[in-house]
Design a protein around this motif. Structure first.
Motif, mmCIF file in Angstrom:
data_model
loop_
_atom_site.group_PDB
_atom_site.id
_atom_site.type_symbol
_atom_site.label_atom_id
_atom_site.label_comp_id
_atom_site.label_asym_id
_atom_site.label_seq_id
_atom_site.Cartn_x
_atom_site.Cartn_y
_atom_site.Cartn_z
ATOM 1 N N GLY A 45 13.843 4.476 59.735
ATOM 2 C CA GLY A 45 14.279 4.742 61.094
ATOM 3 C C GLY A 45 14.011 3.581 62.024
ATOM 4 N N THR A 94 14.187 2.549 66.640
ATOM 5 C CA THR A 94 14.370 3.004 68.014
ATOM 6 C C THR A 94 15.036 1.913 68.831
ATOM 7 N N ARG A 97 16.052 7.330 69.328
ATOM 8 C CA ARG A 97 15.482 7.226 67.985
ATOM 9 C C ARG A 97 16.522 7.581 66.929
ATOM 10 N N ASP A 141 16.811 8.122 62.740
ATOM 11 C CA ASP A 141 15.986 8.338 61.553
ATOM 12 C C ASP A 141 16.526 7.647 60.307
ATOM 13 N N GLY A 142 17.744 7.138 60.403
ATOM 14 C CA GLY A 142 18.343 6.468 59.252
ATOM 15 C C GLY A 142 19.541 5.645 59.677
ATOM 16 N N ASP A 149 27.190 9.487 64.811
ATOM 17 C CA ASP A 149 25.740 9.307 64.798
ATOM 18 C C ASP A 149 25.249 8.826 66.160
ATOM 19 N N LYS A 151 23.334 11.646 70.549
ATOM 20 C CA LYS A 151 22.536 10.436 70.772
ATOM 21 C C LYS A 151 23.417 9.464 71.536
#
Length: 382
Positions: A50, A52, A62, A64-65, A138, A160
């Motif tokens: 991950g 940020t 943030r 995570d992948g 994403d 996001k």
């Protein structure tokens, strides 16, 4: 011939350094494809590590992948993302204006899928949240300084969101840095920025050889509601005008994109007029407008249509250094042989997009047809 650039290995540099710090004047920067930490990046991507990002609102986002699906309402960002990533494949949603440019310009030839990408916002940047949710991005990239009405609906939908701000070269460099982090290609992004720094210094050095008492007076015009708007010193147009040795006649206007009347244009009486790539206005139509017959730029035939490359060259984009050179040449036609814009454009496209434009494509990018009757534009043939 212009100096070769983007052809040798370049060490990683601090992305947001000042434009004057350590930049080579005419030698150019290194090959953008050489990423010294590529193995590390690929390992991180494979492991799903991950990361940020702090956007230009100051908000931390943030991940995570890996980020594989990107939606963006910001009109020049898809071409910048493609330049950093080397592909258009992660972009699933764009602005209507971007789609139009993709269909009209060379970007749709470079990346055919870009002409069919879903649209998620129009000229007002208000997002179509329903469409965006169906695309399952994403991340969504949106303006962070255009008011809550364009960004709050995305935040409220649980998406996001990376908010960007507009106006300066430094802000644009931050976009590239953010895209590099988002795509796992920070070195590639840093090398693009380093190239921009080198080109900025080269432009400054070359135009400084022109012995002029005053900078060339320039007016940027975009049609709007039957009239025109222009840009003041807070807009990116002011940056490329001054970098190329010009003076924006509207720089001290109180609003960022003020409306201007015929009377105001005549009062400013600029030496050069540049017409936005965002509308169908042409130099020929401008010359034919009898209200403007007394304008110095009209009598001297110094009205020019801004090029359309991977995106329109008015706003900040990964092709902005080409815009700087183009502006330098229209302001200082005697420098054409030393600028060699066509060769620079070929090298930049090969490196940014992995494509070498044909002569006909270069002619189209530079609007040789629309600018054919403007003074000095024959200098762009060679």
């Amino acid at each position: 011939m212009p100096p070769a650039f983007l052809t040798t290995s370049t060490p990683r540099r601090t992305v947001l350094r000042g434009l004057g710090a350590g930049a080579a004047a005419l030698a150019g920067a290194g090959a953008l494809g050489a990423c010294s930490s590529r193995d590390v990046q690929e390992a991180e991507k494979a492991s799903g590590a991950g990361f940020t990002i702090t956007d230009q609102r100051g908000k931390k986002v943030r991940f995570d992948g890996p980020v594989d699906r990107i939606a963006t309402t910001i009109i020049p960002s898809p071409s910048m993302i493609a330049a950093v990533d080397g592909t258009h494949s992660r972009i699933v949603g764009i602005n209507e204006s971007t789609l139009q440019a993709n269909k009209e310009g060379i970007f749709g030839t470079l990346f055919p899928e870009s002409k069919k990408t879903a649209t998620i916002a129009g000229a007002d940047f208000v997002p179509n949240v329903e469409t965006i949710l169906k695309l399952k991005p994403d991340v969504v990239i949106q303006w962070g300084d255009q008011g809550d009405e364009v960004i709050a609906p995305l935040d409220n939908a649980g998406l996001k969101v990376i908010g960007l701000t507009y106006g300066t070269q430094e802000e644009m460099e931050t976009w590239i840095d953010i895209f590099g982090t988002l795509l796992g290609k920070k070195d590639r992004a840093a090398e693009i920025v380093a190239w921009m720094h080198d080109e900025a210094q080269a432009v400054k050095k070359l135009v400084a050889t022109e012995k002029a008492d005053d900078p060339v007076s320039v007016l940027y015009l975009r049609t709007a509601d039957g009239g025109w708007t222009t840009n003041n010193k807070a807009q990116y147009m002011n940056y490329w005008t001054e970098l190329a040795g010009g003076r924006n006649v509207a720089r001290d206007e109180a609003t960022g994109t003020p409306q201007v009347s015929v009377e105001q244009i005549l009062a400013w009486d600029p030496e050069v007029v540049v017409l936005s790539g965002f509308d169908p206005a042409t130099p020929e139509a401008f010359y034919a407008d009898k209200r403007l017959a007394g304008l110095r730029a009209v009598s001297d035939r110094r009205v020019y249509k801004i090029p359309l490359g991977g995106y329109r060259w008015d706003p900040p984009c990964c092709e902005s250094p080409l815009m700087w050179w183009w502006t330098a040449q229209i302001l200082h036609p005697s420098l054409a042989g030393r600028i060699g814009l066509r060769a620079r454009l070929t090298e930049a496209y090969r490196t940014l997009y992995g494509h070498q434009p044909t002569q006909a494509q270069t002619d189209s990018i530079l609007h040789l047809d629309l600018n054919a009757k403007s003074s000095g534009y024959d200098g762009f043939h060679a």
